[in-house]
Enzyme design. Structure first.
Site, mmCIF file in Angstrom:
data_model
loop_
_atom_site.group_PDB
_atom_site.id
_atom_site.type_symbol
_atom_site.label_atom_id
_atom_site.label_comp_id
_atom_site.label_asym_id
_atom_site.label_seq_id
_atom_site.Cartn_x
_atom_site.Cartn_y
_atom_site.Cartn_z
ATOM 1 N N CYS A 29 0.851 -1.191 0.000
ATOM 2 C CA CYS A 29 0.000 0.000 0.000
ATOM 3 C C CYS A 29 0.889 1.244 0.000
ATOM 4 C CB CYS A 29 -0.909 -0.037 1.237
ATOM 5 S SG CYS A 29 -1.802 1.490 1.569
ATOM 6 N N CYS A 32 0.126 3.903 2.553
ATOM 7 C CA CYS A 32 0.535 3.419 3.888
ATOM 8 C C CYS A 32 2.026 3.642 4.105
ATOM 9 C CB CYS A 32 0.248 1.921 4.033
ATOM 10 S SG CYS A 32 -1.468 1.439 3.882
#
Length: 108
Positions: A29, A32
């Site tokens: 991600c 993230c």
């Protein structure tokens, strides 16, 4: 920041005397990954008021299912062992996370 998993989640999050912000992230991600260092700074800034922990979703799929996480990044705030609110989505920025955290800390 402490890395939590299925083995230490209850001890680090559910029985904490302080509110706990759980940063749920994934290694694939990109939002993230981009937020991780900024969340670390936030954790240090608020260390006297809140515990910030991180949870790798790829290594803890069952726990993420139990927590009903459906998108990353996700930030879950726990107080007295219960989730009180969450923030999630790929467009989250660190300012939004800090405002979210401050709003809850003002209510403590």
């Amino acid at each position: 920041m402490i890395e939590v998993n299925k083995d230490n989640f209850a001890g680090e999050v559910l029985v904490s005397a302080k509110p706990v912000l759980v940063d749920i992230w994934g290694p694939t991600c990109q939002p993230c990954i981009a937020l991780l260092p900024q969340v670390e700074v936030l954790a240090n800034k608020y260390q006297d008021q809140v515990k910030v922990v991180k949870l790798n979703s790829a290594e803890n799929r069952r726990l993420c299912i139990d927590l009903r996480v459906i998108g990353l990044p996700a930030f879950l705030l726990f107080k007295e062992g219960k989730e009180v609110e969450r923030l999630s989505g790929k467009d989250i920025d660190i300012e939004e996370i800090e405002k979210f955290l401050q709003a809850h800390l003002e209510r403590v």
